[in-house]
Design a protein around this motif. Structure first.
Motif, PDB file in Angstrom:
ATOM      1  N   ILE A  63       0.843  -1.205   0.000  1.00  0.00           N
ATOM      2  CA  ILE A  63       0.000   0.000   0.000  1.00  0.00           C
ATOM      3  C   ILE A  63       0.872   1.246   0.000  1.00  0.00           C
ATOM      4  CG2 ILE A  63      -1.626   1.345   1.400  1.00  0.00           C
ATOM      5  CD1 ILE A  63      -2.848  -1.319   2.311  1.00  0.00           C
ATOM      6  N   GLY A  64       1.930   1.228   0.817  1.00  0.00           N
ATOM      7  CA  GLY A  64       2.845   2.362   0.850  1.00  0.00           C
ATOM      8  C   GLY A  64       3.539   2.578  -0.482  1.00  0.00           C
ATOM      9  N   ALA A  65       3.967   1.485  -1.131  1.00  0.00           N
ATOM     10  CA  ALA A  65       4.619   1.596  -2.433  1.00  0.00           C
ATOM     11  C   ALA A  65       3.648   2.129  -3.480  1.00  0.00           C
ATOM     12  CB  ALA A  65       5.172   0.232  -2.852  1.00  0.00           C
ATOM     13  N   TRP A  66       2.387   1.724  -3.389  1.00  0.00           N
ATOM     14  CA  TRP A  66       1.375   2.210  -4.339  1.00  0.00           C
ATOM     15  C   TRP A  66       1.121   3.708  -4.139  1.00  0.00           C
ATOM     16  CZ3 TRP A  66      -3.602   4.121  -3.134  1.00  0.00           C
ATOM     17  CH2 TRP A  66      -4.383   4.407  -4.245  1.00  0.00           C
ATOM     18  N   LEU A  67       1.066   4.144  -2.875  1.00  0.00           N
ATOM     19  CA  LEU A  67       0.849   5.565  -2.607  1.00  0.00           C
ATOM     20  C   LEU A  67       2.006   6.405  -3.143  1.00  0.00           C
ATOM     21  CD1 LEU A  67      -0.558   5.434   1.033  1.00  0.00           C
ATOM     22  CD2 LEU A  67      -1.770   6.269  -0.984  1.00  0.00           C
ATOM     23  N   GLY A  68       3.216   6.045  -2.759  1.00  0.00           N
ATOM     24  CA  GLY A  68       4.386   6.775  -3.239  1.00  0.00           C
ATOM     25  C   GLY A  68       4.486   8.177  -2.667  1.00  0.00           C
ATOM     26  N   VAL A  69       5.653   8.794  -2.833  1.00  0.00           N
ATOM     27  CA  VAL A  69       5.900  10.126  -2.281  1.00  0.00           C
ATOM     28  C   VAL A  69       5.038  11.178  -2.962  1.00  0.00           C
ATOM     29  CG1 VAL A  69       7.639  11.919  -1.939  1.00  0.00           C
ATOM     30  CG2 VAL A  69       8.253   9.520  -1.618  1.00  0.00           C
ATOM     31  N   ASP A  70       4.960  11.149  -4.279  1.00  0.00           N
ATOM     32  CA  ASP A  70       4.225  12.188  -5.007  1.00  0.00           C
ATOM     33  C   ASP A  70       2.748  12.195  -4.637  1.00  0.00           C
ATOM     34  OD1 ASP A  70       6.544  12.948  -6.264  1.00  0.00           O
ATOM     35  OD2 ASP A  70       6.186  11.698  -8.046  1.00  0.00           O
ATOM     36  N   ARG A  71       2.153  11.022  -4.545  1.00  0.00           N
ATOM     37  CA  ARG A  71       0.727  10.959  -4.201  1.00  0.00           C
ATOM     38  C   ARG A  71       0.495  11.451  -2.766  1.00  0.00           C
ATOM     39  NH1 ARG A  71      -0.801   5.898  -6.217  1.00  0.00           N
ATOM     40  NH2 ARG A  71      -1.614   6.852  -8.093  1.00  0.00           N
ATOM     41  N   LEU A  72       1.389  11.083  -1.848  1.00  0.00           N
ATOM     42  CA  LEU A  72       1.256  11.544  -0.467  1.00  0.00           C
ATOM     43  C   LEU A  72       1.435  13.057  -0.370  1.00  0.00           C
ATOM     44  CD1 LEU A  72       3.083   8.821   1.648  1.00  0.00           C
ATOM     45  CD2 LEU A  72       0.650   9.323   1.586  1.00  0.00           C
ATOM     46  N   ARG A  73       2.349  13.613  -1.151  1.00  0.00           N
ATOM     47  CA  ARG A  73       2.532  15.074  -1.138  1.00  0.00           C
ATOM     48  C   ARG A  73       1.279  15.770  -1.644  1.00  0.00           C
ATOM     49  NH1 ARG A  73       5.673  18.012  -3.466  1.00  0.00           N
ATOM     50  NH2 ARG A  73       6.885  19.119  -1.881  1.00  0.00           N
ATOM     51  N   LEU A  82      -1.583  20.303   7.143  1.00  0.00           N
ATOM     52  CA  LEU A  82      -0.470  19.517   6.606  1.00  0.00           C
ATOM     53  C   LEU A  82       0.135  20.240   5.412  1.00  0.00           C
ATOM     54  CD1 LEU A  82      -1.641  15.778   6.679  1.00  0.00           C
ATOM     55  CD2 LEU A  82      -0.020  16.914   8.192  1.00  0.00           C
ATOM     56  N   HIS A  83       1.425  19.992   5.184  1.00  0.00           N
ATOM     57  CA  HIS A  83       2.133  20.583   4.058  1.00  0.00           C
ATOM     58  C   HIS A  83       2.905  19.479   3.334  1.00  0.00           C
ATOM     59  CE1 HIS A  83       1.055  24.308   5.915  1.00  0.00           C
ATOM     60  NE2 HIS A  83       1.883  24.137   6.930  1.00  0.00           N
ATOM     61  N   PRO A  84       3.109  19.609   2.034  1.00  0.00           N
ATOM     62  CA  PRO A  84       3.921  18.614   1.316  1.00  0.00           C
ATOM     63  C   PRO A  84       5.308  18.448   1.928  1.00  0.00           C
ATOM     64  CG  PRO A  84       2.755  20.006  -0.248  1.00  0.00           C
ATOM     65  CD  PRO A  84       2.530  20.605   1.106  1.00  0.00           C
ATOM     66  N   GLU A  85       5.827  19.533   2.520  1.00  0.00           N
ATOM     67  CA  GLU A  85       7.157  19.456   3.130  1.00  0.00           C
ATOM     68  C   GLU A  85       7.182  18.474   4.302  1.00  0.00           C
ATOM     69  OE1 GLU A  85       5.498  22.246   2.543  1.00  0.00           O
ATOM     70  OE2 GLU A  85       6.635  22.964   0.784  1.00  0.00           O
ATOM     71  N   ASP A  86       6.020  18.270   4.945  1.00  0.00           N
ATOM     72  CA  ASP A  86       5.953  17.293   6.039  1.00  0.00           C
ATOM     73  C   ASP A  86       6.277  15.899   5.528  1.00  0.00           C
ATOM     74  OD1 ASP A  86       5.163  19.269   7.858  1.00  0.00           O
ATOM     75  OD2 ASP A  86       3.057  19.020   7.330  1.00  0.00           O
ATOM     76  N   ILE A  87       5.788  15.586   4.349  1.00  0.00           N
ATOM     77  CA  ILE A  87       6.072  14.282   3.736  1.00  0.00           C
ATOM     78  C   ILE A  87       7.557  14.170   3.425  1.00  0.00           C
ATOM     79  CG2 ILE A  87       5.541  12.744   1.819  1.00  0.00           C
ATOM     80  CD1 ILE A  87       3.202  13.241   3.762  1.00  0.00           C
TER      81      ILE A  87
END
Length: 202
Positions: A63-73, A82-87
């Motif tokens: 699930i984490g790999a599917w989400l990825g950094v870009d999607r979480l940001r 929340l801010h993208p910088e938090d990710i």
């Protein structure tokens, strides 16, 4: 436990990783109790429950790999406070301490499940994630299975002390979230006051 056997105990632990309210602190000692009665061997209880921990962990890793950094940001940009910088900061921290976090996280209620998600987001090597998960889960499972095996019918004593640990962790999470919200709201209000011409002396 005698009906579902060691494989069923492993499935229950896999589900506990995905759905934390299922209590491993109850499942594992009961598996130990059943092993002490001869329903299955102690080795079977330990092997199957550790395998269940590994399977559940890899599900959340996926699930984490599917989400990825870009999607979480992108999600963080839409969530209040929340801010993208938090990710970015969280990912940077995990890349520095991810190995320790995965290993020790397996022995902490709640985080035992959640720690797999950032591992997937950062794409921790599968072999490393698997070895750390097995090592940490084997320690946690062994303590509780052996407690049930040794205590027999008195195994609920284990649950009592495990509940104390869980309450401490939940309290720490609540305090941490409350502090985060307080700091963010205070910063937001300060930013608005600073940009408000009426708030500045003339």
């Amino acid at each position: 436990m005698e009906i579902i056997g060691p494989a069923g105990a492993g499935v229950a632990i896999a589900l506990e990783n995905v759905f934390p309210p299922l209590p491993s602190e109850v499942i594992l000692p009961m598996a130990g109790l059943s092993a002490s009665r001869g329903s299955f061997s102690l080795a079977e209880a330990l092997i199957w429950t550790t395998l269940g921990s590994l399977v559940g962990a890899f599900l959340l890793y996926g699930i984490g790999a599917w989400l990825g950094v870009d999607r979480l940001r992108a999600i963080a940009a839409k969530v209040p406070l929340l801010h993208p910088e938090d990710i970015d900061r969280t990912v940077a921290w995990f890349q520095r301490h991810g190995g320790k976090a995965v290993f020790f996280g397996r022995m902490v209620p709640i985080f035992r499940s959640l720690i797999s998600i950032p591992a997937g987001v950062t794409r921790m090597p599968l072999w490393k994630f698997g070895l750390l998960t097995v090592a940490g889960s084997a320690l946690w499972n062994t303590v509780f299975v052996l407690a049930g095996f040794s205590l027999g019918e008195a195994w609920p004593v284990v649950e009592r002390y495990a509940d104390i640990l869980q309450y401490v962790v939940i309290a720490a999470v609540v305090i941490g979230v409350a502090w985060f919200v307080y700091v963010r709201i205070r910063g937001l209000l300060a930013s608005r006051n600073g940009s408000d011409p009426a708030a500045s002396p003339d």
